[in-house]
Design a protein around this motif. Structure first.
Motif, PDB file in Angstrom:
ATOM      1  N   ASP A 133       0.739  -1.285  -0.172  1.00  0.00           N
ATOM      2  CA  ASP A 133       0.313   0.390  -0.142  1.00  0.00           C
ATOM      3  C   ASP A 133       0.815   0.836  -0.233  1.00  0.00           C
ATOM      4  O   ASP A 133       1.726   1.065  -1.264  1.00  0.00           O
ATOM      5  CB  ASP A 133      -0.818  -0.094   1.070  1.00  0.00           C
ATOM      6  N   VAL A 134       0.665   2.200   1.035  1.00  0.00           N
ATOM      7  CA  VAL A 134       1.404   3.606   1.558  1.00  0.00           C
ATOM      8  C   VAL A 134       2.848   3.022   0.927  1.00  0.00           C
ATOM      9  O   VAL A 134       4.035   3.889   0.301  1.00  0.00           O
ATOM     10  CB  VAL A 134       1.197   4.197   2.526  1.00  0.00           C
ATOM     11  N   PRO A 135       3.636   2.158   1.891  1.00  0.00           N
ATOM     12  CA  PRO A 135       4.940   1.759   2.233  1.00  0.00           C
ATOM     13  C   PRO A 135       5.790   1.680  -0.205  1.00  0.00           C
ATOM     14  O   PRO A 135       7.152   2.200   0.061  1.00  0.00           O
ATOM     15  CB  PRO A 135       5.122   0.326   2.731  1.00  0.00           C
ATOM     16  N   PHE A 136       4.759   0.727  -0.379  1.00  0.00           N
ATOM     17  CA  PHE A 136       5.640   0.757  -2.051  1.00  0.00           C
ATOM     18  C   PHE A 136       5.441   2.061  -2.530  1.00  0.00           C
ATOM     19  O   PHE A 136       6.357   2.248  -3.803  1.00  0.00           O
ATOM     20  CB  PHE A 136       4.283  -0.790  -2.464  1.00  0.00           C
ATOM     21  N   LEU A 137       3.987   2.266  -2.140  1.00  0.00           N
ATOM     22  CA  LEU A 137       4.590   4.173  -2.919  1.00  0.00           C
ATOM     23  C   LEU A 137       5.145   4.671  -2.218  1.00  0.00           C
ATOM     24  O   LEU A 137       6.089   5.414  -3.683  1.00  0.00           O
ATOM     25  CB  LEU A 137       3.034   4.446  -3.468  1.00  0.00           C
ATOM     26  N   ASN A 138       5.497   4.853  -1.509  1.00  0.00           N
ATOM     27  CA  ASN A 138       6.994   5.429  -1.598  1.00  0.00           C
ATOM     28  C   ASN A 138       7.960   4.621  -1.552  1.00  0.00           C
ATOM     29  O   ASN A 138       9.144   5.723  -2.120  1.00  0.00           O
ATOM     30  CB  ASN A 138       7.402   5.392   0.703  1.00  0.00           C
TER      31      ASN A 138
END
Length: 267
Positions: A133-138
């Motif tokens: 989710d957010v970690p992969f986007l970051n």
């Protein structure tokens, strides 16, 4: 009869400066004030804030003097720049060891979980974050920022000032976006730093990485201003070079964090 003094070496013997002493005093005040604040002593918060303010002012004045020496006084010869590069490399190595301690604590607890946490990892009751989710986007954002800062560096080497400035602007925008998403992730997480060994290792590792991202963003912002003011040339831009090295270090650390803590440690 007048005498002429000729500089017979390429090294820079620095002038006397109050900033190392003032930085040490600020560090002492911030440490003592922080301890006093956490133990509810009076004026602890004021002393800590005074210490932090002293450190920030000293860092600004110290870096200002270094910019003057290198940009306007011409004291940063090739030999001096080589010494600065060695110093930056040693600093990054020390930062690597700093993060190794957090990874060591994480793997020590996750590879052999104790009976106190249910002999399982993640510990019982911990609802981990979705790595994709957010970690992969970051992760994508940081990799893009690494590409844009490299673009800016190559443009600077080839004398293309416009593209160098654009690359820095894009890098800073991506860095601020990363920090914003990290704050959002922390606000929505179901566990805190007080939730046992998982919360401690997670927030210490990712939190200090976030702090390094903020420091790197400040460094690149200063480089953007200096590039706009024509401080850098195609062969004399170590300030930017050091900032780019630091930013690539931040990128690599995040890749290890994403792989180990978010993906492997969260399953």
């Amino acid at each position: 009869m007048s005498q002429t003094f000729v500089k017979k070496h390429p090294y820079h013997i620095v002038d006397q400066s109050p900033w190392p002493l003032l930085t040490s005093i600020g560090t002492l005040c911030s440490t003592f004030g922080g301890v006093m604040y956490f133990h509810s002593y009076p004026n602890g918060g004021f002393i800590a804030a005074l210490g932090v303010s002293t450190i920030l002012f000293s860092l600004y004045a110290w870096c200002r003097d270094i910019v003057r020496e290198g940009t306007y006084q011409g004291q940063h010869t090739a030999a001096v720049q080589n010494g600065l590069r060695i110093g930056m490399i040693l600093f990054i190595i020390s930062e690597v060891m700093f993060f190794v301690s957090f990874f060591w604590a994480f793997f020590h607890s996750s590879l052999s979980p104790t009976i106190e946490i249910g002999a399982v990892w993640p510990p019982q009751g911990i609802e981990t974050l979705n790595a994709w989710d957010v970690p992969f986007l970051n992760t994508v954002i940081l990799l893009m920022s690494g590409a844009t800062v490299t673009w800016s560096h190559h443009a600077m080497i080839h004398g293309n000032r416009t593209q160098s400035i654009l690359g820095l602007i894009f890098t800073i925008i991506l860095a601020v976006t990363f920090t914003g998403l990290q704050v959002m992730e922390y606000r929505e997480a179901s566990f805190s730093i007080a939730d046992g060994i998982y919360g401690s290792t997670f927030y210490m590792a990712t939190g200090f990485h976030g702090f390094h991202v903020i420091v790197g963003t400040c460094m690149l912002s200063v480089c953007l201003v200096r590039e706009y003011l024509y401080h850098f040339t195609t062969t004399h831009h170590f300030g930017f070079e050091a900032s780019a090295w630091y930013w690539h270090f931040v990128d690599v650390v995040w890749l290890f964090l994403f792989t180990t803590i978010y993906w492997w440690g969260g399953n």
